[in-house]
Design a protein around this motif. Structure first.
Motif, PDB file in Angstrom:
ATOM      1  N   LEU A  45       0.850  -1.185   0.000  1.00 49.26           N
ATOM      2  CA  LEU A  45       0.000   0.000   0.000  1.00 49.26           C
ATOM      3  C   LEU A  45       0.890   1.240   0.000  1.00 49.26           C
ATOM      4  CD1 LEU A  45      -2.648  -1.078   2.675  1.00 49.26           C
ATOM      5  CD2 LEU A  45      -2.919  -1.089   0.184  1.00 49.26           C
ATOM      6  N   PRO A  72       0.644   5.370  -0.103  1.00 50.18           N
ATOM      7  CA  PRO A  72      -0.186   6.587  -0.069  1.00 50.18           C
ATOM      8  C   PRO A  72       0.326   7.609  -1.076  1.00 50.18           C
ATOM      9  CG  PRO A  72       1.335   6.582   1.780  1.00 50.18           C
ATOM     10  CD  PRO A  72       1.516   5.265   1.086  1.00 50.18           C
ATOM     11  N   ASP A  73      -0.593   8.342  -1.688  1.00 54.39           N
ATOM     12  CA  ASP A  73      -0.200   9.381  -2.646  1.00 54.39           C
ATOM     13  C   ASP A  73      -0.257  10.732  -1.956  1.00 54.39           C
ATOM     14  OD1 ASP A  73       0.453   9.993  -5.515  1.00 54.39           O
ATOM     15  OD2 ASP A  73      -1.242  11.336  -5.212  1.00 54.39           O
ATOM     16  N   ARG A  74       0.889  11.322  -1.701  1.00 49.45           N
ATOM     17  CA  ARG A  74       0.982  12.610  -1.008  1.00 49.45           C
ATOM     18  C   ARG A  74       0.776  13.775  -1.980  1.00 49.45           C
ATOM     19  NH1 ARG A  74      -0.075  10.775   3.855  1.00 49.45           N
ATOM     20  NH2 ARG A  74       1.541   9.367   4.668  1.00 49.45           N
ATOM     21  N   CYS A 131      -7.499   5.308   3.355  1.00 54.02           N
ATOM     22  CA  CYS A 131      -6.699   6.534   3.294  1.00 54.02           C
ATOM     23  C   CYS A 131      -6.371   7.056   4.689  1.00 54.02           C
ATOM     24  CB  CYS A 131      -7.429   7.601   2.478  1.00 54.02           C
ATOM     25  SG  CYS A 131      -7.587   7.188   0.721  1.00 54.02           S
ATOM     26  N   PHE A 143      -3.181   6.311   6.667  1.00 54.35           N
ATOM     27  CA  PHE A 143      -1.910   6.920   6.272  1.00 54.35           C
ATOM     28  C   PHE A 143      -1.882   8.417   6.584  1.00 54.35           C
ATOM     29  CE2 PHE A 143      -2.393   3.096   3.790  1.00 54.35           C
ATOM     30  CZ  PHE A 143      -1.136   2.523   3.866  1.00 54.35           C
ATOM     31  N   SER A 184      -5.154  13.019   5.585  1.00 55.04           N
ATOM     32  CA  SER A 184      -5.127  11.740   4.880  1.00 55.04           C
ATOM     33  C   SER A 184      -4.813  11.970   3.406  1.00 55.04           C
ATOM     34  CB  SER A 184      -6.493  11.045   4.987  1.00 55.04           C
ATOM     35  OG  SER A 184      -6.839  10.813   6.327  1.00 55.04           O
ATOM     36  N   THR A 208      -5.752   9.365  -2.167  1.00 53.88           N
ATOM     37  CA  THR A 208      -5.808   7.995  -2.682  1.00 53.88           C
ATOM     38  C   THR A 208      -4.649   7.178  -2.115  1.00 53.88           C
ATOM     39  OG1 THR A 208      -4.484   8.548  -4.651  1.00 53.88           O
ATOM     40  CG2 THR A 208      -6.899   8.683  -4.879  1.00 53.88           C
ATOM     41  N   VAL A 209      -4.823   5.866  -2.187  1.00 53.82           N
ATOM     42  CA  VAL A 209      -3.771   4.910  -1.838  1.00 53.82           C
ATOM     43  C   VAL A 209      -3.660   3.933  -3.005  1.00 53.82           C
ATOM     44  CG1 VAL A 209      -3.095   3.023  -0.293  1.00 53.82           C
ATOM     45  CG2 VAL A 209      -4.120   5.116   0.648  1.00 53.82           C
ATOM     46  N   ARG A 262      -2.620   0.337  -4.336  1.00 53.56           N
ATOM     47  CA  ARG A 262      -2.332  -1.039  -3.925  1.00 53.56           C
ATOM     48  C   ARG A 262      -1.582  -1.725  -5.073  1.00 53.56           C
ATOM     49  NH1 ARG A 262      -6.934  -2.352  -2.265  1.00 53.56           N
ATOM     50  NH2 ARG A 262      -6.555  -2.644  -0.025  1.00 53.56           N
TER      51      ARG A 262
END
Length: 198
Positions: A70, A72-74, A120, A123, A129, A132-133, A135
C-alpha cells in the motif's frame, strides 16, 4: 542492435541474478520496505512512460500481505501522471532506497487506486489523509546490487557538492514556463515546501 547481439556483448546473466527473483515479500523484503524513506515509481499509459519520486518517513509504504503493498499518494503538483497511467495501464515498477544502504529493492507488479476513506485514513500525517492509496500486487521482487550508488557516491557526503550546483527550482521554472515568478530564492522554495508537504 538485436537481442542476439546484446547477449553476445554481455554474455549470460550471472547465476545469482537469474535466480534471485521471488514473488512474495519475505522477511528481508519487509525489513527493507520498513526502513525505506524514498522510492521511484515507474508507470506507463501503454505508450508514454513516467518515473515519479515518492518519499516519506521510514515505513510509509505498508506491506499489506505476502503479495501486496500500500502506497499513499501525497500532495504534489496535481499532474497525477502516475495515477492516470495506472488507470490506463496498471503495470508498475518500484525501486526502494534506504539512505546509506547501497543496495535497492525492486518490485514489479500490477497497481490499482483506492479512495476508500477508511484505507486513506490509515496513512494520515499531521491529521491529513492522502486522497488515494495505490495497492500494488507484486509479480516480481528482487534486490539490485549496490554498484550504481557506489559508482555515483550517492551516500558518501565527501563526494557531494559543497554548494548547490544548479539554480533553484523557481529559477528553473521561470525559464521553462516563461511565467513571472516574484521570488526565486531558495528560501521562497523552502517556504512553499513547508506549506504544502502534506
Amino acid at each position: 542492435m538485436t537481442p542476439e547481439k546484446l547477449r553476445e556483448l554481455y554474455g549470460a546473466p550471472h547465476t545469482l541474478a537469474a535466480a534471485k527473483v521471488i514473488s512474495t515479500f519475505d522477511h528481508h523484503c519487509r525489513q527493507f520496505i520498513e526502513h525505506s524513506t524514498f522510492l521511484l515509481l515507474a508507470t506507463s499509459d501503454g505508450e508514454n512512460l513516467d518515473v515519479s519520486p515518492k518519499g516519506d518517513p521510514a515505513g510509509f509504504v505498508t506491506v499489506e500481505s505476502d503479495t501486496t503493498l500500500l502506497l499513499p499518494d501525497r500532495p504534489g503538483n496535481n499532474r497525477i501522471d502516475s495515477l492516470l497511467n495506472i488507470l490506463a495501464h496498471p503495470k508498475v515498477a518500484l525501486v526502494f532506497m534506504i539512505p546509506s544502504v547501497t543496495e535497492t529493492l525492486r518490485v514489479n507488479g500490477t497497481a490499482e487506486i483506492s479512495d476508500d476513506p477508511a484505507l486513506c485514513d490509515q496513512f494520515q500525517v499531521n491529521g491529513r489523509s492522502p486522497k488515494t492509496v495505490v495497492r500494488i500486487t507484486a509479480d516480481e521482487i528482487y534486490t539490485h546490487c549496490g554498484k550504481a550508488p557506489l559508482r555515483s557516491g550517492l551516500w558518501k557526503p565527501e563526494t557531494w557538492p559543497v554548494e548547490r550546483p544548479v539554480p533553484t527550482l523557481f529559477d528553473i521554472l521561470k525559464d521553462h514556463t516563461a511565467m513571472p515568478v516574484e521570488n526565486t530564492d531558495q528560501e521562497a522554495v523552502d517556504e512553499v515546501y513547508a506549506r504544502s508537504m502534506y
